[in-house]
Design an enzyme around this catalytic site. Structure first.
Site, PDB file in Angstrom:
ATOM      1  N   ASP A  56       0.771  -1.220  -0.011  1.00 52.39           N
ATOM      2  CA  ASP A  56      -0.050   0.034  -0.017  1.00 52.39           C
ATOM      3  C   ASP A  56       0.966   1.433   0.061  1.00 52.39           C
ATOM      4  OD1 ASP A  56      -1.924   2.208   0.697  1.00 52.39           O
ATOM      5  OD2 ASP A  56      -3.278   0.567   1.324  1.00 52.39           O
ATOM      6  N   SER A 110      -6.918   4.507  -1.044  1.00 55.05           N
ATOM      7  CA  SER A 110      -6.957   3.165  -1.389  1.00 55.05           C
ATOM      8  C   SER A 110      -8.139   2.228  -1.732  1.00 55.05           C
ATOM      9  CB  SER A 110      -6.229   2.326   0.021  1.00 55.05           C
ATOM     10  OG  SER A 110      -4.941   3.052   0.224  1.00 55.05           O
ATOM     11  N   ASP A 169      -9.931  -3.114   6.268  1.00 56.94           N
ATOM     12  CA  ASP A 169      -9.510  -1.783   5.460  1.00 56.94           C
ATOM     13  C   ASP A 169      -9.560  -1.698   3.991  1.00 56.94           C
ATOM     14  OD1 ASP A 169      -8.315   0.805   5.615  1.00 56.94           O
ATOM     15  OD2 ASP A 169      -6.146  -0.076   6.308  1.00 56.94           O
ATOM     16  N   THR A 171      -7.942  -1.820   1.175  1.00 52.92           N
ATOM     17  CA  THR A 171      -7.337  -2.692   0.256  1.00 52.92           C
ATOM     18  C   THR A 171      -7.981  -4.419   0.587  1.00 52.92           C
ATOM     19  OG1 THR A 171      -5.427  -1.547   0.461  1.00 52.92           O
ATOM     20  CG2 THR A 171      -5.137  -3.528  -0.503  1.00 52.92           C
ATOM     21  N   ARG A 182     -15.579   3.412   2.728  1.00 50.64           N
ATOM     22  CA  ARG A 182     -14.670   2.447   3.427  1.00 50.64           C
ATOM     23  C   ARG A 182     -14.845   2.534   4.986  1.00 50.64           C
ATOM     24  NH1 ARG A 182      -8.665   4.568   2.157  1.00 50.64           N
ATOM     25  NH2 ARG A 182      -8.124   3.358   4.016  1.00 50.64           N
ATOM     26  N   GLU A 333      -1.328  -8.084   1.320  1.00 49.18           N
ATOM     27  CA  GLU A 333      -1.100  -6.797   1.479  1.00 49.18           C
ATOM     28  C   GLU A 333      -0.154  -6.441   2.461  1.00 49.18           C
ATOM     29  OE1 GLU A 333      -3.895  -3.984   3.070  1.00 49.18           O
ATOM     30  OE2 GLU A 333      -3.139  -2.453   2.064  1.00 49.18           O
ATOM     31  N   ASP A 338       2.235   2.295   3.787  1.00 50.38           N
ATOM     32  CA  ASP A 338       1.444   3.517   3.484  1.00 50.38           C
ATOM     33  C   ASP A 338       1.042   4.306   5.014  1.00 50.38           C
ATOM     34  OD1 ASP A 338      -0.908   5.182   1.867  1.00 50.38           O
ATOM     35  OD2 ASP A 338      -1.741   4.275   3.947  1.00 50.38           O
ATOM     36  N   LYS A 339       0.871   3.525   5.874  1.00 54.76           N
ATOM     37  CA  LYS A 339       0.581   4.040   6.852  1.00 54.76           C
ATOM     38  C   LYS A 339       1.668   4.679   7.956  1.00 54.76           C
ATOM     39  CE  LYS A 339      -3.176   0.727   7.679  1.00 54.76           C
ATOM     40  NZ  LYS A 339      -4.483   1.618   7.105  1.00 54.76           N
ATOM     41  N   HIS A 342       2.510   8.069   5.763  1.00 56.52           N
ATOM     42  CA  HIS A 342       1.506   9.357   6.464  1.00 56.52           C
ATOM     43  C   HIS A 342       2.143   9.742   7.503  1.00 56.52           C
ATOM     44  CE1 HIS A 342      -1.962   8.863   3.784  1.00 56.52           C
ATOM     45  NE2 HIS A 342      -2.076   7.573   3.891  1.00 56.52           N
ATOM     46  N   ASP A 380      -0.907   0.318  -4.733  1.00 51.87           N
ATOM     47  CA  ASP A 380      -2.101   0.781  -4.903  1.00 51.87           C
ATOM     48  C   ASP A 380      -2.146   2.458  -5.495  1.00 51.87           C
ATOM     49  OD1 ASP A 380      -1.608   1.436  -2.605  1.00 51.87           O
ATOM     50  OD2 ASP A 380      -3.630   1.246  -1.677  1.00 51.87           O
ATOM     51  N   HIS A 381      -0.875   2.959  -4.970  1.00 54.17           N
ATOM     52  CA  HIS A 381      -0.820   4.502  -5.269  1.00 54.17           C
ATOM     53  C   HIS A 381       0.478   5.055  -4.928  1.00 54.17           C
ATOM     54  CE1 HIS A 381      -1.742   5.318  -1.048  1.00 54.17           C
ATOM     55  NE2 HIS A 381      -2.756   4.615  -0.896  1.00 54.17           N
ATOM     56  N   HIS A 424      -1.085  11.197  -0.020  1.00 53.75           N
ATOM     57  CA  HIS A 424      -0.776  10.288  -1.268  1.00 53.75           C
ATOM     58  C   HIS A 424      -0.042  11.253  -2.222  1.00 53.75           C
ATOM     59  CE1 HIS A 424      -3.849   7.187   0.194  1.00 53.75           C
ATOM     60  NE2 HIS A 424      -3.020   7.174   1.070  1.00 53.75           N
TER      61      HIS A 424
END
Ligand SMILES: [Mg+2]
Ligand SMILES: [Zn+2]
Length: 461
Positions: A56, A110, A169, A171, A182, A333, A338-339, A342, A380-381, A424
């Site tokens: 992610d 996501s 979550d 994904t 989501r 995943e 990602d987290k 962030h 994903d991004h 993102h």
């Protein structure tokens, strides 16, 4: 800059000189033409098994940060770098609007990105395998949003879903649910945020309930607190509901290790109340001159022994799913790249990139002896972290660590005002693959195109 094409060539070289991996560095093909090896890797048959591995928020910059820290620029390739075919995917999604046409949104979350490969269709931020609409609070249509899991289950394949985040979550939820927001993870969340889509409201229910109703074979990750929310009819929580529906429920690594079969008994493993513990302790970026140092190496976190690693969960999922003679479809995943990105957490992000690569190693170990298996690795991004040079006179948020080369690696976190809070980004993401029909990832495509590779394309040259 090394093009994707030459990266693929380097990877072929890595495969063909196995055992001398240390000789394989950038440009390591030795000038040989690799056309024959590339042609040999092209297999037009439909795969029997598919393993999709997602990082992610894991764009090219996150992968490069991970590679330099863990293996060094001069070290051996990461497992994902040995996949023979690679390409790029555009990740844009849709803005809310009156329709029927929706403007592009360049920086997705996501939910629509996982929807893209899970259904072959684009949608708006926050939405899971459901069409766009005028606003987040207005549900769209589920028509035409059949997911990879639904399609593969109909074909008799065993289905697995593994993540380090909550299983609810975005994904992991995209292939298991159709829902407008989501955030509607458990029944109580849905009663507040998605009232029309609750079971009491005549809908499919929260993400937890849809996961149980899907009856998918292996479900491993965090998020037990969502499953502890009480059902609309007050008859119990979602864990009770899953057990009533025939699921085996496990809560720690030892219990997971003891599961030997999923025959007629799907598996729900929830190993943390929310997200699972990261592999490395944090190093949070700080204002100039920044956190860390030229000799700073990341520390292991104190992950409880009760929590399995992503590699261990992936290994167990493959063991269990591969007992099905009709084949399997597994999505894995590494969620917290990602987290932690962030949170401007350089070490956290790198540890989860290691977990991603450990999952790839497990998939490739299986694929080596099961050539009818397609393995795909993608993101994903894109995300914030950027490798930068000397920024000692530039205001910003930075962190520095020492790589496996013994050199300092300086990373900028530049999309938020005050860490934590990076956002993102909108650049396209890499995708790499090995196995039957893997060559369909070559080139620059849209993320929705991955759906067709996952469900298997019509055979033929
Ligand atoms: Mg995710
Ligand atoms: Zn994110």
């Amino acid at each position: 800059m090394i093009s994707k094409k030459s990266l693929a060539v380097v990877s072929i070289a890595a495969l063909t000189v196995a055992g001398t991996a240390s000789a394989v560095v950038a440009g390591g093909s030795g000038g040989r033409d690799n056309s024959r090896q590339i042609i040999k890797q092209i297999d037009p048959k439909k795969p029997k098994n598919v393993i999709l591995i997602i990082g992610d928020g894991t764009g090219d910059s996150e992968l490069t940060v991970g590679r330099y820290y863990l293996n060094g620029a001069e070290g051996p390739p990461m497992a994902y770098e040995t996949l023979p075919f690679s390409g790029e995917l555009h990740t844009w999604n849709l803005k809310y609007g009156p329709g029927p046409d929706y403007a592009p949104n360049y920086v997705p979350d996501s939910a629509p990105t996982a929807t893209a490969w899970s259904t072959g269709k684009k949608t708006t931020d926050a939405r899971l395998s459901q069409g766009p609409s005028e606003a987040e609070t207005v549900p769209g249509s589920n028509e035409g949003f059949k997911t990879t899991f639904e399609i593969m289950k109909e074909r008799g394949k065993a289905i697995g879903n593994v993540t380090t985040s909550e299983l609810t979550d975005a994904t992991p939820a995209a292939p298991t649910s159709h829902i407008s927001r989501r955030a509607c993870q458990g029944p109580a969340d849905a009663r507040t945020l998605c009232p029309e889509e609750t079971k009491a409201g005549g809908g499919l229910g929260s993400i937890t309930e849809q996961l149980v109703d899907g009856g998918y074979d292996v479900n491993l990750g965090g998020g037990s607190a969502r499953f502890e929310q009480v059902l609309d009819d007050g008859s119990g929580n979602v864990i009770d509901y899953a057990q009533d529906e025939g699921f085996r429920y496990v809560t720690n690594a030892a219990e997971l290790a003891s599961v030997n079969s999923i025959k007629n008994k799907p598996l729900l493993g929830l190993f943390a109340p929310v997200n699972m513990t990261t592999q490395f302790a944090p190093l949070i970026a700080a204002p100039t001159p920044g956190a860390g140092a030229a000799d700073f190496r990341c520390n292991e976190s104190n992950r409880p022994a009760s929590e399995p690693s992503l590699g261990a969960m992936t290994d167990k999922a493959i063991q269990l799913l591969s007992k099905d003679r009709d084949g399997f479809f597994l999505q894995v995943e590494s969620a917290s790249i990602d987290k932690r990105d962030h949170a401007s957490d350089l070490c956290g992000q790198i540890g989860e990139t290691k977990q991603l690569d450990d999952a790839v190693k497990e998939a490739l170990a299986f694929q080596r002896h099961n050539k009818d298996t397609l393995v795909i690795v993608t993101a994903d991004h894109s995300h914030t972290s950027q490798i930068v040079g000397d920024t000692s006179d530039t205001p910003g948020f930075y962190a520095t660590v020492q790589t496996a080369d013994g050199e300092p690696l300086r990373v900028s976190y530049g999309t938020g005002k005050t860490p934590p809070g990076q956002g993102h980004t909108g650049a396209r993401v890499p995708v790499a693959a090995i196995g039957p029909q893997a060559s369909n990832v070559l080139g620059i495509r849209d993320q929705t195109d991955l759906f067709y590779t996952l469900i298997g394309r019509r055979s033929g040259w």
